[in-house]
Design a protein around this motif. Sequence first.
Motif, short mmCIF file in Angstrom:
data_model
loop_
_atom_site.label_atom_id
_atom_site.label_comp_id
_atom_site.label_asym_id
_atom_site.label_seq_id
_atom_site.Cartn_x
_atom_site.Cartn_y
_atom_site.Cartn_z
N HIS A 33 -15.06 2.72 -31.77
CA HIS A 33 -13.75 1.86 -32.04
C HIS A 33 -13.87 2.90 -33.36
CE1 HIS A 33 -16.35 -1.35 -30.09
NE2 HIS A 33 -14.65 -2.30 -30.53
N GLY A 34 -14.39 3.95 -33.45
CA GLY A 34 -14.09 4.38 -35.11
C GLY A 34 -13.75 5.75 -35.04
N ASN A 35 -14.31 5.74 -36.28
CA ASN A 35 -14.17 7.26 -36.68
C ASN A 35 -15.25 8.66 -36.15
OD1 ASN A 35 -13.04 9.74 -38.60
ND2 ASN A 35 -15.06 10.17 -39.50
N VAL A 36 -14.25 9.86 -35.04
CA VAL A 36 -15.28 10.71 -34.68
C VAL A 36 -15.34 11.97 -35.12
CG1 VAL A 36 -15.20 12.16 -32.25
CG2 VAL A 36 -14.92 9.68 -32.41
N PHE A 37 -16.85 12.29 -35.42
CA PHE A 37 -16.35 14.25 -36.34
C PHE A 37 -17.01 14.59 -35.45
CE2 PHE A 37 -18.69 17.27 -39.10
CZ PHE A 37 -17.07 17.83 -39.40
N PHE A 38 -16.31 16.47 -34.96
CA PHE A 38 -18.02 16.98 -34.25
C PHE A 38 -17.30 18.18 -35.66
CE2 PHE A 38 -15.16 16.15 -30.25
CZ PHE A 38 -15.88 15.01 -29.98
N SER A 39 -18.22 18.95 -35.79
CA SER A 39 -19.18 20.11 -36.18
C SER A 39 -18.49 21.63 -35.56
CB SER A 39 -21.06 20.68 -37.00
OG SER A 39 -21.12 20.38 -35.65
N ASP A 40 -17.99 22.35 -35.99
CA ASP A 40 -17.93 22.89 -35.39
C ASP A 40 -18.88 23.61 -34.34
OD1 ASP A 40 -15.38 23.68 -37.10
OD2 ASP A 40 -16.30 25.42 -38.63
N GLU A 41 -19.21 23.80 -34.46
CA GLU A 41 -20.62 24.17 -33.51
C GLU A 41 -21.33 22.85 -31.99
OE1 GLU A 41 -21.52 23.49 -36.43
OE2 GLU A 41 -22.13 25.91 -37.53
N ASP A 42 -20.47 22.05 -32.87
CA ASP A 42 -20.22 20.24 -32.02
C ASP A 42 -18.41 21.12 -31.23
OD1 ASP A 42 -22.23 19.05 -32.88
OD2 ASP A 42 -21.36 17.76 -33.52
N ALA A 43 -18.51 21.52 -31.63
CA ALA A 43 -16.92 21.85 -31.19
C ALA A 43 -17.39 22.51 -30.22
CB ALA A 43 -15.27 22.11 -32.08
N LEU A 44 -17.42 24.12 -30.32
CA LEU A 44 -17.48 24.79 -29.95
C LEU A 44 -18.59 24.95 -28.31
CD1 LEU A 44 -17.17 28.25 -28.60
CD2 LEU A 44 -19.26 28.24 -30.37
N ASN A 45 -19.60 24.00 -28.26
CA ASN A 45 -20.71 24.18 -27.62
C ASN A 45 -20.23 22.38 -26.34
OD1 ASN A 45 -23.27 24.17 -26.58
ND2 ASN A 45 -23.14 21.51 -26.64
N LEU A 46 -19.02 21.36 -26.62
CA LEU A 46 -18.49 20.49 -26.35
C LEU A 46 -17.25 22.23 -24.75
CD1 LEU A 46 -17.74 17.56 -28.30
CD2 LEU A 46 -18.63 17.40 -25.84
N ARG A 47 -16.70 22.72 -25.76
CA ARG A 47 -15.77 23.58 -25.07
C ARG A 47 -16.96 24.31 -24.43
NH1 ARG A 47 -10.62 26.04 -26.42
NH2 ARG A 47 -10.49 28.16 -25.45
N ASN A 48 -17.35 24.61 -24.44
CA ASN A 48 -18.45 25.55 -23.22
C ASN A 48 -18.93 24.74 -22.14
OD1 ASN A 48 -18.01 28.16 -24.84
ND2 ASN A 48 -19.75 27.43 -25.97
N TYR A 49 -19.13 23.00 -22.61
CA TYR A 49 -20.11 22.49 -21.42
C TYR A 49 -18.99 22.15 -20.90
CZ TYR A 49 -20.70 17.92 -19.45
OH TYR A 49 -20.13 16.61 -18.69
N LEU A 50 -17.39 22.24 -21.55
CA LEU A 50 -16.09 21.64 -20.22
C LEU A 50 -15.37 22.68 -19.47
CD1 LEU A 50 -14.64 19.53 -23.08
CD2 LEU A 50 -15.62 18.42 -20.80
N LEU A 51 -15.43 23.90 -20.26
CA LEU A 51 -15.19 25.27 -19.23
C LEU A 51 -16.62 25.41 -18.50
CD1 LEU A 51 -13.12 26.78 -22.00
CD2 LEU A 51 -12.36 26.11 -20.41
N GLY A 52 -17.59 25.00 -19.05
CA GLY A 52 -18.65 25.51 -17.48
C GLY A 52 -18.76 24.61 -16.61
#
Length: 214
Positions: A80-99
Amino acid sequence: MNKVLLFFIFTFFAVNLQAQQVAVLKYGGGGDWYSNPTAVPNLIQFSNENIKTSIDPQPGAVEPGSTDIFQYPLIFMTGHGNVFFSDEDALNLRNYLLGGGFLHIDDNYGMNEFIRRELKKVFPEKELEELPASHPIFSAAFNYPNGLPKIHGHDGLRPQAFGIFENGRLLCLFTFETDLSDGWEDPQVHNDPEEVRLKALQMGANIVKFAFSN
């Protein structure tokens, strides 16, 4: 990312795509990532019974920065509310999705501005694009020729599906003003009519089938 790590990721996915496991994303920022606790288990049961998946009945819970994310070809996210991704989270999610991974984000109400901000950390070069009703995700198992069904009222706006694409592949789906995951919950939670729950579960099964075959 070096070639050895890339090889590890793609090999990991090749093994786990056969396992048909799914997880809920345990994100930071104070938002209630744990909301709708019966939703994903009910969707799994519906999918296993109706579209012949063999998903583990108990979904996992995984943090965006963890390497455990690569165990799951499909990740669900709501709140319902706030979401926060650290730089490490964002990079890991990017690699996960592109992979080869797939992320479905369902706005439970109040998540829209926050998830859009955080997705720009994951894909600063991309924009969320609205999916046309002709997109195959709306007919992967059950036919929804007008696009997303409307499950809950929220602000009374039309339901919209947005996506992030890479080379034509949909790798992240954001569903807005529909609240599919509320419709997946046990009947007594929201007292939705059975036909409304069925629409939500069928559309959820479309997402599951598309994610596993995409």
